[in-house]
Design a protein around this motif. Sequence first.
Motif, PDB file in Angstrom:
ATOM      1  N   GLY A   1     -24.928  16.683   4.767  1.00  0.00           N
ATOM      2  CA  GLY A   1     -24.988  16.994   3.339  1.00  0.00           C
ATOM      3  C   GLY A   1     -23.607  17.228   2.747  1.00  0.00           C
ATOM      4  N   ALA A   2     -22.725  17.790   3.540  1.00  0.00           N
ATOM      5  CA  ALA A   2     -21.352  18.055   3.093  1.00  0.00           C
ATOM      6  C   ALA A   2     -20.537  16.758   3.086  1.00  0.00           C
ATOM      7  N   LEU A   3     -20.667  15.976   4.145  1.00  0.00           N
ATOM      8  CA  LEU A   3     -19.928  14.710   4.260  1.00  0.00           C
ATOM      9  C   LEU A   3     -20.262  13.773   3.102  1.00  0.00           C
ATOM     10  N   VAL A   4     -21.543  13.739   2.742  1.00  0.00           N
ATOM     11  CA  VAL A   4     -22.019  12.801   1.715  1.00  0.00           C
ATOM     12  C   VAL A   4     -21.321  13.033   0.368  1.00  0.00           C
ATOM     13  N   VAL A   5     -20.953  14.273   0.093  1.00  0.00           N
ATOM     14  CA  VAL A   5     -20.290  14.581  -1.181  1.00  0.00           C
ATOM     15  C   VAL A   5     -18.935  13.866  -1.254  1.00  0.00           C
ATOM     16  N   GLY A   6     -18.148  13.993  -0.199  1.00  0.00           N
ATOM     17  CA  GLY A   6     -16.836  13.344  -0.169  1.00  0.00           C
ATOM     18  C   GLY A   6     -16.958  11.834  -0.110  1.00  0.00           C
ATOM     19  N   LEU A   7     -17.929  11.381   0.671  1.00  0.00           N
ATOM     20  CA  LEU A   7     -18.128   9.941   0.850  1.00  0.00           C
ATOM     21  C   LEU A   7     -18.532   9.286  -0.473  1.00  0.00           C
ATOM     22  N   ALA A   8     -19.443   9.919  -1.198  1.00  0.00           N
ATOM     23  CA  ALA A   8     -19.888   9.357  -2.483  1.00  0.00           C
ATOM     24  C   ALA A   8     -18.725   9.326  -3.477  1.00  0.00           C
ATOM     25  N   ALA A   9     -17.901  10.377  -3.453  1.00  0.00           N
ATOM     26  CA  ALA A   9     -16.754  10.422  -4.362  1.00  0.00           C
ATOM     27  C   ALA A   9     -15.768   9.297  -4.038  1.00  0.00           C
ATOM     28  N   ALA A  10     -15.495   9.102  -2.744  1.00  0.00           N
ATOM     29  CA  ALA A  10     -14.547   8.053  -2.326  1.00  0.00           C
ATOM     30  C   ALA A  10     -15.054   6.675  -2.727  1.00  0.00           C
ATOM     31  N   LYS A  11     -16.344   6.457  -2.529  1.00  0.00           N
ATOM     32  CA  LYS A  11     -16.919   5.149  -2.893  1.00  0.00           C
ATOM     33  C   LYS A  11     -16.832   4.922  -4.402  1.00  0.00           C
ATOM     34  N   ALA A  12     -17.152   5.973  -5.159  1.00  0.00           N
ATOM     35  CA  ALA A  12     -17.126   5.851  -6.622  1.00  0.00           C
ATOM     36  C   ALA A  12     -15.715   5.524  -7.109  1.00  0.00           C
ATOM     37  N   LEU A  13     -14.718   6.228  -6.543  1.00  0.00           N
ATOM     38  CA  LEU A  13     -13.328   5.994  -6.954  1.00  0.00           C
ATOM     39  C   LEU A  13     -12.879   4.586  -6.558  1.00  0.00           C
TER      40      LEU A  13
ATOM     41  N   MET B   1       0.848  -1.197   0.000  1.00  0.00           N
ATOM     42  CA  MET B   1       0.000   0.000   0.000  1.00  0.00           C
ATOM     43  C   MET B   1       0.883   1.246   0.000  1.00  0.00           C
ATOM     44  N   ARG B   2       1.102   1.750  -1.217  1.00  0.00           N
ATOM     45  CA  ARG B   2       2.044   2.867  -1.310  1.00  0.00           C
ATOM     46  C   ARG B   2       1.349   4.226  -1.243  1.00  0.00           C
ATOM     47  N   TYR B   3       0.349   4.438  -2.103  1.00  0.00           N
ATOM     48  CA  TYR B   3      -0.308   5.752  -2.173  1.00  0.00           C
ATOM     49  C   TYR B   3      -1.726   5.722  -1.600  1.00  0.00           C
ATOM     50  N   ILE B   4      -2.004   6.697  -0.716  1.00  0.00           N
ATOM     51  CA  ILE B   4      -3.358   6.834  -0.168  1.00  0.00           C
ATOM     52  C   ILE B   4      -3.893   8.211  -0.547  1.00  0.00           C
ATOM     53  N   LEU B   5      -5.129   8.213  -1.027  1.00  0.00           N
ATOM     54  CA  LEU B   5      -5.784   9.484  -1.348  1.00  0.00           C
ATOM     55  C   LEU B   5      -6.789   9.791  -0.246  1.00  0.00           C
ATOM     56  N   GLY B   6      -6.650  10.965   0.365  1.00  0.00           N
ATOM     57  CA  GLY B   6      -7.563  11.376   1.428  1.00  0.00           C
ATOM     58  C   GLY B   6      -8.535  12.424   0.924  1.00  0.00           C
ATOM     59  N   ILE B   7      -9.779  12.359   1.421  1.00  0.00           N
ATOM     60  CA  ILE B   7     -10.820  13.324   1.027  1.00  0.00           C
ATOM     61  C   ILE B   7     -11.501  13.865   2.282  1.00  0.00           C
ATOM     62  N   GLU B   8     -11.654  15.176   2.327  1.00  0.00           N
ATOM     63  CA  GLU B   8     -12.288  15.826   3.482  1.00  0.00           C
ATOM     64  C   GLU B   8     -13.310  16.850   2.991  1.00  0.00           C
ATOM     65  N   THR B   9     -14.589  16.662   3.412  1.00  0.00           N
ATOM     66  CA  THR B   9     -15.645  17.628   3.044  1.00  0.00           C
ATOM     67  C   THR B   9     -16.635  17.798   4.198  1.00  0.00           C
ATOM     68  N   SER B  10     -16.147  17.727   5.452  1.00  0.00           N
ATOM     69  CA  SER B  10     -17.102  17.702   6.570  1.00  0.00           C
ATOM     70  C   SER B  10     -17.726  19.045   6.882  1.00  0.00           C
ATOM     71  N   CYS B  11     -17.056  20.141   6.496  1.00  0.00           N
ATOM     72  CA  CYS B  11     -17.600  21.450   6.836  1.00  0.00           C
ATOM     73  C   CYS B  11     -17.428  22.408   5.654  1.00  0.00           C
ATOM     74  N   ASP B  12     -16.576  23.389   5.765  1.00  0.00           N
ATOM     75  CA  ASP B  12     -16.483  24.383   4.690  1.00  0.00           C
ATOM     76  C   ASP B  12     -15.140  24.398   3.987  1.00  0.00           C
ATOM     77  N   GLU B  13     -14.372  23.302   4.084  1.00  0.00           N
ATOM     78  CA  GLU B  13     -13.155  23.176   3.283  1.00  0.00           C
ATOM     79  C   GLU B  13     -13.315  21.945   2.395  1.00  0.00           C
ATOM     80  N   THR B  14     -13.064  22.126   1.097  1.00  0.00           N
ATOM     81  CA  THR B  14     -13.038  20.977   0.189  1.00  0.00           C
ATOM     82  C   THR B  14     -11.576  20.599   0.062  1.00  0.00           C
ATOM     83  N   ALA B  15     -11.211  19.383   0.490  1.00  0.00           N
ATOM     84  CA  ALA B  15      -9.788  19.054   0.531  1.00  0.00           C
ATOM     85  C   ALA B  15      -9.499  17.645   0.049  1.00  0.00           C
ATOM     86  N   ALA B  16      -8.336  17.518  -0.613  1.00  0.00           N
ATOM     87  CA  ALA B  16      -7.847  16.212  -1.057  1.00  0.00           C
ATOM     88  C   ALA B  16      -6.341  16.190  -0.865  1.00  0.00           C
ATOM     89  N   ALA B  17      -5.801  15.022  -0.545  1.00  0.00           N
ATOM     90  CA  ALA B  17      -4.361  14.907  -0.308  1.00  0.00           C
ATOM     91  C   ALA B  17      -3.883  13.530  -0.725  1.00  0.00           C
TER      92      ALA B  17
END
Length: 337
Positions: free
Chosen positions: A86-98, A1-17
């Motif tokens: 409503g904010a969390l669901v956006v990141g969660l749906a994206a992570a599941k889709a990916l 497991m070399r690369y991990i993609l993180g997603i954060e959308t719980s409040c008012d920052e849209t973030a990926a790392a």
Amino acid sequence: MRYILGIETSCDETAAAVLEGRRVRSSITATQAPLHAQWGGVVPEAAARQHVERLNPVLQQALEEAGVALGQIDAFAVTNRPGLVGALVVGLAAAKALAFALQKPFVGVNHLEGHLYSAFLTEPDAEIPFPHLTLIVSGGHTELILAHGHGDYTLLGHTLDDAAGEAFDKTARLLGLGYPGGPAIDQWARHGDPNAFAFPRARVEGWHFSFSGLKTAVRREVERLQAQNALNETTLSDLCASFQQAVLDMLIEKTLAAAQAHRIETLTVVGGVAANSALQMQMRAACHQAGVNLKIPPPHYCTDNAAMIALAGYFRLLAGERADYDLDAYANAPLGS
Ligand code: KG4
Ligand code: ZN
């Protein structure tokens, strides 16, 4: 497991790392603060809609800056609690889709656990010291957490009313300093006298906190000054400095007492309010005197970001955790019992 993609959308920052092991390869945060400033606080539906608009470009930028192709990602970590659903669901749906498209594992991360790991993002080669004590001070949370090991936490104390960042934001709004209020109060306080106004320090039992009485005291003082036509730049600076000092006294005194009671060698202070310049200075001095090792992340890791979510996810994935596609989002989810 070399690369991990993180997603954060719980409040008012849209973030990926993107992390390579524990090492941050990229961390992109698009803040919505200017959007919510017009309403003086985060409007949940507007936050969710902005995440929908921004997440793909943020993901793309995170991959580009990391120099990693989407197909190289080995696992995904996404904040699924606590936060605006409503904010969390956006990141969660994206992570599941990916995860589904690439047939790779994913895990849901507690946002607070992310903040806990934020203190160790800049030291990917150092062992994470356990036990350690963490003070989480953000817009939504003020919590003292004892970390015994990865995923093993005891919630020692929490706020009984407003979070520390919320107190900063509400006081700033009262003073007409805009949103988010923490950075503005931090700036104004630099030119003020922290002893100009004798604001109350709440005495709360155990390891809990309370900030609503302080907020009320500031409101009364502002009304008194306004009635006397004495609200000017000098009194505004003094109000900010005195308010800020009251918050810091409560935070620092209780946190150091908890560290000593639990014979803690390492303290971490995380969350947006940890970026406060006076808090950093005074906490450093207090820890130095008490012989406690203090870690505070750099400002961009104090506030919400996806690198901290990816790091929390890294340790969960390492322990064999895998989420199912029916993973849900939750508004409330304390860390530790
Ligand atoms: O961790 P964070 O980005 O979001 C939450 O999870 O809530 O924290 C945001 C909070 C806001 O309340 C903001 O006013 C506060 O952190 N904050 C500060 C400073 N910078 C951000 N508070 C005091 N001083 C600062 N310099
Ligand atoms: Zn946060």
